[in-house]
Scaffold this motif. Structure first.
Motif, PDB file in Angstrom:
ATOM      1  N   VAL A   1       0.833  -1.200   0.000  1.00 40.14           N
ATOM      2  CA  VAL A   1       0.000   0.000   0.000  1.00 40.14           C
ATOM      3  C   VAL A   1       0.868   1.250   0.000  1.00 40.14           C
ATOM      4  O   VAL A   1       0.592   2.222  -0.720  1.00 40.14           O
ATOM      5  CB  VAL A   1      -0.966  -0.019   1.203  1.00 40.14           C
ATOM      6  N   GLU A   2       1.938   1.242   0.788  1.00 40.45           N
ATOM      7  CA  GLU A   2       2.860   2.387   0.784  1.00 40.45           C
ATOM      8  C   GLU A   2       3.484   2.576  -0.590  1.00 40.45           C
ATOM      9  O   GLU A   2       3.636   3.698  -1.073  1.00 40.45           O
ATOM     10  CB  GLU A   2       3.944   2.184   1.833  1.00 40.45           C
ATOM     11  N   GLN A   3       3.843   1.473  -1.242  1.00 38.34           N
ATOM     12  CA  GLN A   3       4.497   1.548  -2.545  1.00 38.34           C
ATOM     13  C   GLN A   3       3.552   2.088  -3.611  1.00 38.34           C
ATOM     14  O   GLN A   3       3.989   2.772  -4.542  1.00 38.34           O
ATOM     15  CB  GLN A   3       5.025   0.172  -2.953  1.00 38.34           C
TER      16      GLN A   3
ATOM     17  N   ALA B   1      -2.927   1.755   6.987  1.00 37.30           N
ATOM     18  CA  ALA B   1      -2.856   3.175   6.642  1.00 37.30           C
ATOM     19  C   ALA B   1      -1.426   3.692   6.783  1.00 37.30           C
ATOM     20  O   ALA B   1      -0.854   3.650   7.874  1.00 37.30           O
ATOM     21  CB  ALA B   1      -3.801   3.973   7.528  1.00 37.30           C
ATOM     22  N   PRO B   2      -0.831   4.193   5.703  1.00 36.67           N
ATOM     23  CA  PRO B   2       0.502   4.789   5.830  1.00 36.67           C
ATOM     24  C   PRO B   2       0.474   6.012   6.744  1.00 36.67           C
ATOM     25  O   PRO B   2      -0.595   6.588   7.004  1.00 36.67           O
ATOM     26  CB  PRO B   2       0.847   5.191   4.385  1.00 36.67           C
ATOM     27  N   GLU B   3       1.633   6.411   7.213  1.00 32.01           N
ATOM     28  CA  GLU B   3       1.716   7.578   8.083  1.00 32.01           C
ATOM     29  C   GLU B   3       1.128   8.802   7.378  1.00 32.01           C
ATOM     30  O   GLU B   3       1.428   9.071   6.214  1.00 32.01           O
ATOM     31  CB  GLU B   3       3.173   7.851   8.459  1.00 32.01           C
TER      32      GLU B   3
ATOM     33  N   LEU C   1      -8.445   4.525   2.674  1.00 27.12           N
ATOM     34  CA  LEU C   1      -7.295   5.214   3.258  1.00 27.12           C
ATOM     35  C   LEU C   1      -7.058   6.473   2.439  1.00 27.12           C
ATOM     36  O   LEU C   1      -6.958   6.409   1.207  1.00 27.12           O
ATOM     37  CB  LEU C   1      -6.054   4.328   3.219  1.00 27.12           C
ATOM     38  N   SER C   2      -6.966   7.627   3.095  1.00 23.26           N
ATOM     39  CA  SER C   2      -6.855   8.883   2.366  1.00 23.26           C
ATOM     40  C   SER C   2      -5.772   9.770   2.950  1.00 23.26           C
ATOM     41  O   SER C   2      -5.681   9.940   4.165  1.00 23.26           O
ATOM     42  CB  SER C   2      -8.189   9.642   2.402  1.00 23.26           C
ATOM     43  N   ARG C   3      -4.979  10.380   2.057  1.00 21.72           N
ATOM     44  CA  ARG C   3      -4.031  11.386   2.499  1.00 21.72           C
ATOM     45  C   ARG C   3      -4.688  12.766   2.571  1.00 21.72           C
ATOM     46  O   ARG C   3      -4.075  13.721   3.019  1.00 21.72           O
ATOM     47  CB  ARG C   3      -2.797  11.427   1.601  1.00 21.72           C
ATOM     48  N   TRP C   4      -5.940  12.868   2.137  1.00 26.23           N
ATOM     49  CA  TRP C   4      -6.699  14.107   2.212  1.00 26.23           C
ATOM     50  C   TRP C   4      -7.698  14.032   3.350  1.00 26.23           C
ATOM     51  O   TRP C   4      -8.172  12.949   3.701  1.00 26.23           O
ATOM     52  CB  TRP C   4      -7.401  14.386   0.882  1.00 26.23           C
ATOM     53  N   PRO C   5      -8.074  15.171   3.943  1.00 20.34           N
ATOM     54  CA  PRO C   5      -8.989  15.153   5.096  1.00 20.34           C
ATOM     55  C   PRO C   5     -10.363  14.568   4.752  1.00 20.34           C
ATOM     56  O   PRO C   5     -10.911  14.842   3.692  1.00 20.34           O
ATOM     57  CB  PRO C   5      -9.098  16.638   5.477  1.00 20.34           C
TER      58      PRO C   5
END
Length: 252
Positions: free
Chosen positions: A42-44, A79-81, A103-107
């Motif tokens: 998932v991180e990759q 979930a990545p950091e 999983l989202s890097r956005w709010p």
């Protein structure tokens, strides 16, 4: 790595969908825990949004069988950091429960779940998450449709009704997941509803060891599909019975 991340530097937006098969592969005593490898995968992928299906919240038997079973629920573990994890249960079984996750890097602005089960043997649902992507609202719906063709048609009709009721027409929309469709009917229904996907080339995702068909898709409204890729290689083949799908979009 799979390529550089746009990090929304202009108008690019990367979305991955992945059926993780509950983080376990194999049967009986030969089964193996793959959730740790999936976490690295998932991180990759380095996607802005990762849509997951067959995600365990808890499984009491497997927790006892595998000594390195994560202490966290799988969505939170994967979930990545810096990412926010949203999970909703589709199916409750004798020993636990599983469902869809995002999983989202956005709010995350809001999220909700709707049951799509046709019968007790196939408990299904959709996960709807609203994201704040800079000045834009982006709606993401994660689905895992049924195995029976007639059930899938009814579930798509339910999905389209949900979209009509819940998603403002001016907002960007993504629908991603495992559609379980070996034909073209589901895709045609979604395209008629103005949901589009990248169509150039072949993007086979199932089964992972010898892909024959694309069961996993990312459709969009208000975003323009510009690319699609499926990672290959031994490590990807062994983690799940599906390969992940990574799609890139530009805002209209």
């Amino acid at each position: 790595m799979l390529g550089s991340s746009p990090h929304f530097s202009t108008n690019a937006f990367r979305v991955a969908t992945y059926n993780i098969h509950k983080g376990v592969q194999g049967l009986g005593p030969a089964r193996r825990l793959e959730i740790h490898n999936i976490g690295h995968a998932v991180e990759q992928l380095d996607a802005d949004v990762v849509c997951l299906q067959e995600v365990r919240k808890v499984h009491r038997t497997e927790e006892k069988y595998f000594k390195n079973w994560p202490a966290l629920a799988q969505a939170d573990f994967l979930a990545p950091e810096g990412y926010e994890a949203i999970y909703k249960t589709n199916a409750i079984t004798k020993h636990g429960e599983h469902g869809n996750a995002l999983l989202s890097r956005w709010p995350v602005v809001t999220h909700q779940h709707e049951d799509m089960s046709e019968h007790r043997l196939e408990q299904r649902g959709l996960l709807h998450v609203e994201l704040q992507v800079q000045e834009r609202l982006v709606h993401v719906i994660v689905v895992h449709l049924g195995l029976i063709p007639a059930s899938r048609v009814r579930q798509v009709l339910q999905l389209l009704t949900f979209i009509e009721r819940e998603i403002p027409k001016q907002d960007a929309l993504l629908v991603a997941g495992d559609f379980n469709d070996w034909g073209t009917r589901v895709g045609r229904m979604l395209q008629m509803a103005n949901l589009k996907e990248w169509k150039q080339g072949r993007s086979l995702t199932y089964p992972s060891r010898l892909p024959l068909v694309q069961l996993d898709h990312v459709y969009a409204r208000g975003l323009r599909p510009v690319g699609l890729m499926v990672p290959h290689g031994r490590i990807w083949r062994q983690m799940s019975d599906h390969l992940p799908l990574l799609a890139e979009f530009h805002f209209d």
